[in-house]
Enzyme design. Structure first.
Site, PDB file in Angstrom:
ATOM      1  N   ASP A 267       4.057  -0.316 -11.284  1.00 53.75           N
ATOM      2  CA  ASP A 267       3.789   0.570 -12.414  1.00 53.75           C
ATOM      3  C   ASP A 267       5.079   1.230 -12.876  1.00 53.75           C
ATOM      4  OD1 ASP A 267       1.124   0.017 -12.494  1.00 53.75           O
ATOM      5  OD2 ASP A 267       0.517   1.767 -11.307  1.00 53.75           O
ATOM      6  N   TYR A 334       4.734  -0.673   1.082  1.00 48.76           N
ATOM      7  CA  TYR A 334       4.802   0.503   0.203  1.00 48.76           C
ATOM      8  C   TYR A 334       5.083   1.785   0.967  1.00 48.76           C
ATOM      9  CZ  TYR A 334       2.387  -2.176  -3.485  1.00 48.76           C
ATOM     10  OH  TYR A 334       2.054  -3.074  -4.434  1.00 48.76           O
ATOM     11  N   TYR A 406      -4.273  -2.170  -5.419  1.00 50.41           N
ATOM     12  CA  TYR A 406      -3.857  -1.014  -6.216  1.00 50.41           C
ATOM     13  C   TYR A 406      -3.728   0.168  -5.259  1.00 50.41           C
ATOM     14  CZ  TYR A 406      -5.072  -3.668 -10.417  1.00 50.41           C
ATOM     15  OH  TYR A 406      -5.135  -4.600 -11.411  1.00 50.41           O
TER      16      TYR A 406
END
Ligand code: ZN
Ligand code: ZN
Length: 445
Positions: A267, A334, A406
């Site tokens: 993003d 992440y 996500y």
């Protein structure tokens, strides 16, 4: 019917150059060109004709005349002069019925084509031949009329001869599978179309700041045309990873356009760290393809002013783009900073490390992307999770998961659309403060 008899039948009816006569017997007598075959046949016919005239056979003279006119045979003309039958007028000069004498001027065409290729940096080329339909039909009918069994088509002969000649003129080789440049040549009109195959360069990029989208976003108001709202740029954001990387490549290669392919995307507010995300840049119509990738890497990194950095550049081919897209679902690593609505006790926080690793997350398409993605449920695997407390209501999570998860919704739960989620496990509303991709792990198979 023998080769000589058949050839004579053809020459009686139609003017044929050495190439076009020889081509009708292309598969007989290997390791020679059609021109050689045609010349040999005509020479033998002339010798036979002369033998006939010496034995007072009237047919001999007729045959010599045919060879001098329809056969374009200069020696036949000389023989006629020798026996004082100088009956050839200039008006009897003919053009080859099949190739319209184009095979005689093939050297000039090859030179023209070689000059076209010289405009593009390349190692390999391929020749495509475009013949007018009537030329091909004429040859088909001709071959049917004489029952040609061992011939090849004019298209094949033009392609082979031009390929050989251009290769000698340019020093470049013919490639059938992956040519850099393809020339589509119409030998009848001498029109040459150039198709330059794109240049593919793979690498990895890191995005070191937030606020830059991966790809160029068109202004939603004008759809890219330019309007007051976007300051006449046509873009929603002034820059993107795609543009930052592409621009120097376009300058160096002289390409007309660049397409940016990446293995997944982050993003706009997410950084891409670690070794970086794999990408392939596809450059259309590159004038130069022998570029120094180390130099371009430096140029891009200077151009990007610390926002984006690229590395590990290498030349690849088209297949690599497909592999890259396939790798989109490979493991991602992440780091996300999570803020809870209220204080979280240690034993509650520990639940995340206990419950999340080695589980499957069921995730319905997040509400924020529903307007552009189909509403369906995906199952994504979480491999590892590490939690570090930052304050009474903040923690840093490092997680390894399947690509395509996500992560923001894994934190919030997206009103129950993602389950399990951090919010669900802890029982306190959680939201992501900052998110970074630490690594994209491509498994080599
Ligand atoms: Zn011809
Ligand atoms: Zn606009």
């Amino acid at each position: 019917m023998s080769i000589l008899e058949k050839s004579l039948e053809m020459l009686k009816e139609y003017p044929l150059c050495d190439h076009c006569l020889g081509r009708q017997f292309a598969f007989l007598g290997t390791a020679m060109e059609n021109e050689e075959r045609g010349k040999a046949i005509k020479t033998i016919l002339l010798m036979e004709a002369q033998a006939m005239t010496l034995s007072q056979n009237k047919k001999g003279l007729q045959l010599i005349k045919i060879l001098a006119t329809n056969g374009f045979l200069e020696k036949a003309e000389e023989v006629l002069k020798g026996i004082r039958k100088n009956m050839l007028k200039k008006s009897t000069l003919k053009t080859c019925f099949l190739c319209e004498n184009r095979l005689d001027t093939i050297d000039e065409l090859a030179k023209k084509a070689a000059e076209k290729i010289a405009e593009w940096e390349c190692n390999t080329f391929l020749i495509g031949i475009e013949l007018p339909a009537e030329v091909e039909e004429r040859e088909d009918e001709f071959r049917a009329e004489f029952g040609v069994e061992h011939g090849e088509s004019m298209r094949i002969e033009f392609g082979r001869l031009l390929g050989k000649k251009i290769s000698i003129l340019t020093g470049k080789s013919v490639s059938y599978s992956k040519p850099d440049v393809v020339l589509i040549i119409n030998p009848m009109t001498e029109e040459i179309k150039v198709q330059v195959n794109p240049l593919y360069i793979a690498g990895r990029y890191r995005k070191l700041v937030r606020g830059i989208p991966q790809s160029k976003w068109f202004c939603s108001n004008c759809m890219g045309k330019g309007c007051e709202k976007c300051g006449w740029t046509g873009k929603k954001y002034p820059e993107s990873v795609e543009e930052i990387i592409s621009e120097p490549f376009i300058t160096v290669t002289g390409g007309s356009k660049a397409y940016f392919h990446a293995s997944g995307r982050e993003d706009i507010d997410v950084r891409m760290l670690g070794k970086g995300r794999p990408f392939v840049l596809e450059i259309s119509q590159p004038k130069k393809r022998f570029i120094d990738l180390k130099e371009v890497e430096k140029m891009v990194n200077a151009h990007a002013k610390g926002k984006v950095r690229i590395r590990d550049l290498k030349f690849v081919d088209k297949d690599y783009v497909r592999k890259l897209k396939k790798a989109e679902l490979s493991k991602k690593y992440y780091r996300v900073v999570v803020e809870f609505e209220s204080e979280v006790a240690d034993d509650i926080l520990r639940l995340i490390e206990e419950k999340l690793p080695n589980t499957i997350i069921k995730q319905r398409t997040p509400k924020r992307v529903l307007h552009r993605r189909a509403d369906l449920t995906r199952e994504k695997y979480i491999y590892k999770v590490k939690v570090k407390r930052l304050s009474s209501n903040k923690a840093e999570l490092r997680l390894q998961c399947q690509g395509g998860l996500y992560v923001k919704e894994l934190v919030t739960g997206d009103d129950g659309r993602t389950t399990p989620s951090i919010t669900e496990i802890v029982g306190i509303k959680a939201k992501p403060i900052s998110l970074d991709v630490l690594d994209v792990i491509i498994e080599q198979r």
